[in-house]
Design a protein around this motif. Structure first.
Motif, PDB file in Angstrom:
ATOM      1  N   ALA A  88       0.876  -1.177  -0.378  1.00 10.87           N
ATOM      2  CA  ALA A  88      -0.087  -0.179   0.679  1.00 10.87           C
ATOM      3  C   ALA A  88       0.782   1.472  -0.102  1.00 10.87           C
ATOM      4  CB  ALA A  88      -0.758  -0.043   0.995  1.00 10.87           C
ATOM      5  N   SER A  89       0.113   2.241  -0.956  1.00  6.78           N
ATOM      6  CA  SER A  89       1.366   3.774  -0.623  1.00  6.78           C
ATOM      7  C   SER A  89      -0.262   4.325  -0.607  1.00  6.78           C
ATOM      8  CB  SER A  89       1.833   4.214  -1.378  1.00  6.78           C
ATOM      9  OG  SER A  89       0.809   3.931  -2.597  1.00  6.78           O
ATOM     10  N   TRP A  90       0.590   5.847   0.772  1.00  8.97           N
ATOM     11  CA  TRP A  90      -0.490   6.941   0.010  1.00  8.97           C
ATOM     12  C   TRP A  90      -0.230   7.909   0.409  1.00  8.97           C
ATOM     13  CZ3 TRP A  90       0.221   2.712   4.002  1.00  8.97           C
ATOM     14  CH2 TRP A  90      -0.054   3.922   5.701  1.00  8.97           C
ATOM     15  N   THR A  91      -0.584   9.449   0.844  1.00  7.10           N
ATOM     16  CA  THR A  91       0.485  10.635   0.377  1.00  7.10           C
ATOM     17  C   THR A  91      -0.789  11.343   2.492  1.00  7.10           C
ATOM     18  OG1 THR A  91      -0.096  11.151  -1.634  1.00  7.10           O
ATOM     19  CG2 THR A  91       0.460  12.952   0.039  1.00  7.10           C
ATOM     20  N   PRO A  92       0.790  11.146   3.395  1.00  2.35           N
ATOM     21  CA  PRO A  92       0.388  12.100   4.210  1.00  2.35           C
ATOM     22  C   PRO A  92       0.405  13.939   4.151  1.00  2.35           C
ATOM     23  CG  PRO A  92       3.418  11.573   4.559  1.00  2.35           C
ATOM     24  CD  PRO A  92       2.289  10.865   2.936  1.00  2.35           C
ATOM     25  N   VAL A  93      -1.204  14.056   5.024  1.00  2.00           N
ATOM     26  CA  VAL A  93      -1.347  15.242   4.787  1.00  2.00           C
ATOM     27  C   VAL A  93      -0.492  15.806   6.081  1.00  2.00           C
ATOM     28  CG1 VAL A  93      -2.913  17.061   5.289  1.00  2.00           C
ATOM     29  CG2 VAL A  93      -3.522  15.530   3.842  1.00  2.00           C
ATOM     30  N   GLU A  94       0.130  17.337   4.410  1.00  2.00           N
ATOM     31  CA  GLU A  94       1.111  18.010   5.949  1.00  2.00           C
ATOM     32  C   GLU A  94       1.173  19.035   6.485  1.00  2.00           C
ATOM     33  OE1 GLU A  94       3.582  20.042   2.651  1.00  2.00           O
ATOM     34  OE2 GLU A  94       3.841  18.170   1.526  1.00  2.00           O
ATOM     35  N   GLY A  95       1.397  19.546   7.848  1.00  2.78           N
ATOM     36  CA  GLY A  95       1.009  19.866   9.105  1.00  2.78           C
ATOM     37  C   GLY A  95       1.963  20.720   8.847  1.00  2.78           C
ATOM     38  N   PRO A  96       1.852  21.223  10.425  1.00  2.00           N
ATOM     39  CA  PRO A  96       2.325  22.279  10.246  1.00  2.00           C
ATOM     40  C   PRO A  96       4.368  22.740   9.726  1.00  2.00           C
ATOM     41  CG  PRO A  96       1.508  22.173  12.544  1.00  2.00           C
ATOM     42  CD  PRO A  96       1.531  20.967  11.956  1.00  2.00           C
ATOM     43  N   GLY A  97       4.757  23.863   8.902  1.00  2.00           N
ATOM     44  CA  GLY A  97       5.929  23.830   8.759  1.00  2.00           C
ATOM     45  C   GLY A  97       6.356  22.669   7.268  1.00  2.00           C
ATOM     46  N   GLY A  98       4.449  22.168   7.126  1.00  2.00           N
ATOM     47  CA  GLY A  98       5.363  20.895   5.872  1.00  2.00           C
ATOM     48  C   GLY A  98       5.185  19.871   6.367  1.00  2.00           C
ATOM     49  N   VAL A  99       5.367  19.508   7.299  1.00  2.00           N
ATOM     50  CA  VAL A  99       6.405  18.083   8.146  1.00  2.00           C
ATOM     51  C   VAL A  99       4.080  17.245   8.360  1.00  2.00           C
ATOM     52  CG1 VAL A  99       7.077  17.105   9.697  1.00  2.00           C
ATOM     53  CG2 VAL A  99       8.119  19.293   8.415  1.00  2.00           C
ATOM     54  N   PRO A 100       4.223  15.752   7.856  1.00  2.00           N
ATOM     55  CA  PRO A 100       3.280  15.376   8.067  1.00  2.00           C
ATOM     56  C   PRO A 100       3.516  14.107   9.140  1.00  2.00           C
ATOM     57  CG  PRO A 100       4.199  14.325   6.627  1.00  2.00           C
ATOM     58  CD  PRO A 100       4.980  15.210   6.458  1.00  2.00           C
ATOM     59  N   ASP A 101       2.602  14.375  10.159  1.00  2.00           N
ATOM     60  CA  ASP A 101       2.579  13.400  11.734  1.00  2.00           C
ATOM     61  C   ASP A 101       2.969  12.053  10.987  1.00  2.00           C
ATOM     62  OD1 ASP A 101       2.813  12.536  13.892  1.00  2.00           O
ATOM     63  OD2 ASP A 101       0.900  12.413  14.630  1.00  2.00           O
ATOM     64  N   LEU A 102       4.522  11.998  10.807  1.00  2.00           N
ATOM     65  CA  LEU A 102       5.205  10.873  10.697  1.00  2.00           C
ATOM     66  C   LEU A 102       4.761  10.194  11.743  1.00  2.00           C
ATOM     67  CD1 LEU A 102       5.801   8.995   7.686  1.00  2.00           C
ATOM     68  CD2 LEU A 102       5.749  11.953   8.145  1.00  2.00           C
ATOM     69  N   ALA A 103       5.104  10.224  12.802  1.00  2.00           N
ATOM     70  CA  ALA A 103       5.041   9.051  14.270  1.00  2.00           C
ATOM     71  C   ALA A 103       3.601   8.134  13.740  1.00  2.00           C
ATOM     72  CB  ALA A 103       5.343  10.020  15.402  1.00  2.00           C
ATOM     73  N   ALA A 104       2.920   9.273  13.920  1.00  2.00           N
ATOM     74  CA  ALA A 104       1.258   8.276  13.481  1.00  2.00           C
ATOM     75  C   ALA A 104       0.719   7.865  12.368  1.00  2.00           C
ATOM     76  CB  ALA A 104       0.209   9.809  13.583  1.00  2.00           C
ATOM     77  N   HIS A 105       1.675   8.164  11.129  1.00  2.82           N
ATOM     78  CA  HIS A 105       1.711   7.327  10.308  1.00  2.82           C
ATOM     79  C   HIS A 105       2.284   5.656  10.325  1.00  2.82           C
ATOM     80  CE1 HIS A 105      -0.749   9.966   7.143  1.00  2.82           C
ATOM     81  NE2 HIS A 105       0.160  10.941   8.013  1.00  2.82           N
ATOM     82  N   LEU A 106       3.437   5.637  10.977  1.00  4.75           N
ATOM     83  CA  LEU A 106       4.136   4.307  11.392  1.00  4.75           C
ATOM     84  C   LEU A 106       3.709   4.121  13.026  1.00  4.75           C
ATOM     85  CD1 LEU A 106       6.710   2.416  11.376  1.00  4.75           C
ATOM     86  CD2 LEU A 106       8.017   4.243  13.476  1.00  4.75           C
ATOM     87  N   ALA A 107       3.150   3.617  13.604  1.00  5.79           N
ATOM     88  CA  ALA A 107       1.852   3.430  14.733  1.00  5.79           C
ATOM     89  C   ALA A 107       0.893   2.999  14.261  1.00  5.79           C
ATOM     90  CB  ALA A 107       1.913   4.472  15.717  1.00  5.79           C
ATOM     91  N   ALA A 108       0.714   3.359  13.083  1.00  6.13           N
ATOM     92  CA  ALA A 108      -0.722   2.872  11.942  1.00  6.13           C
ATOM     93  C   ALA A 108      -0.144   1.788  11.458  1.00  6.13           C
ATOM     94  CB  ALA A 108      -1.583   4.274  11.683  1.00  6.13           C
ATOM     95  N   TRP A 109       1.236   1.627  11.209  1.00  6.02           N
ATOM     96  CA  TRP A 109       1.216   0.580   9.256  1.00  6.02           C
ATOM     97  C   TRP A 109       1.309  -0.614  10.972  1.00  6.02           C
ATOM     98  CZ3 TRP A 109       6.548  -1.299   9.481  1.00  6.02           C
ATOM     99  CH2 TRP A 109       6.541  -2.685   8.234  1.00  6.02           C
ATOM    100  N   CYS A 110       2.278  -0.482  11.745  1.00  2.00           N
ATOM    101  CA  CYS A 110       2.817  -0.884  13.039  1.00  2.00           C
ATOM    102  C   CYS A 110       1.404  -1.993  13.546  1.00  2.00           C
ATOM    103  CB  CYS A 110       2.818  -0.764  14.118  1.00  2.00           C
ATOM    104  SG  CYS A 110       5.349  -0.069  13.513  1.00  2.00           S
ATOM    105  N   ASP A 111      -0.086  -1.176  13.574  1.00  2.00           N
ATOM    106  CA  ASP A 111      -1.232  -1.382  13.573  1.00  2.00           C
ATOM    107  C   ASP A 111      -1.559  -2.195  13.372  1.00  2.00           C
ATOM    108  OD1 ASP A 111      -1.123  -0.284  16.879  1.00  2.00           O
ATOM    109  OD2 ASP A 111      -2.213   1.088  15.410  1.00  2.00           O
TER     110      ASP A 111
END
Length: 218
Positions: A162-185
């Motif tokens: 699978a692949s997806w585009t993480p929506v960017e947050g403040p400073g143009g940086v997405p919350d990658l820690a949450a994306h990694l945690a979801a993938w580990c789930d």
């Protein structure tokens, strides 16, 4: 993960700040104790900047001779193109692989592909992860054994790409820690582990398939 930065670029000065911050978020993510994760060489031709992790869901002392046993494994790659990518619809892209061995009867379930994909989207939604342009495949393969291997039981493997585009947050940086945690789930889901918390349970009427058996020790 002390050696993680060696996969970023030849010179740290060449790495965009948003990408550096995204990688730091991956490195600092707090994950379930069953997950063992390490950096691995990233592909060099998919994007100007890339970072990769490999992970396994490990059952300690569950194999022959009290060896550890991998229940599922996979890979997560973070891609970054500062100029943006039309197909990504953003400047970051997360590309993942999750795989595990299943009980044969579970592998024969006609709903397996749809349910497996719902595990991914459900994991992202449960973590309140913001993402777009998801795509992927669910593949199942069966193995039967003959000759000297005839005593081994038939095996069925599932592979979710699978692949997806993480929506960017403040400073143009997405919350990658949450994306990694979801993938580990998702990894834990295909490994047959129960949700870490009640709010991680399947929603929307999706019924989880029966628990899978552990993969054979490598």
């Amino acid at each position: 993960m002390a050696a993680a930065h060696e996969h970023l670029a030849d010179s740290a000065d060449e790495v965009p700040i948003p990408f550096r911050q995204a990688v730091e978020a991956l490195r600092s993510a707090r994950l379930r104790p069953e997950i063992e994760i390490d950096p691995t060489p990233a592909p060099k031709r998919l994007a100007p900047f890339a970072y990769a992790l490999e992970a396994a869901v490990v059952e300690h002392g569950a194999g022959p001779g009290d060896e550890d046993r991998d229940l599922a494994d996979g890979r997560l790659v973070l891609l970054h193109n500062p100029a943006g990518d039309e197909t990504w619809q953003g400047t970051f892209r997360v590309v993942t692989l999750a795989r595990a061995e299943l009980e044969p009867e579970m592998g024969a379930d006609p709903l397996l592909p749809e349910v497996s994909w719902s595990w991914l989207t459900g994991a992202l939604n449960a973590r309140a992860v913001r993402y777009g342009a998801p795509s992927g495949t669910v593949t199942r393969a069966g193995s039967s054994y003959f000759g000297a291997l005839a005593e081994r039981e038939p095996a069925t493997q599932i592979e979710i790409r699978a692949s997806w585009t993480p929506v960017e947050g403040p400073g143009g940086v997405p919350d990658l820690a949450a994306h990694l945690a979801a993938w580990c789930d998702l990894l834990c889901q295909v490994a047959g582990l129960p949700p870490a918390t009640p709010d991680m349970a399947p929603r929307g009427g999706v019924v989880p398939l029966p628990q899978r058996r552990g993969a054979q020790p490598r």
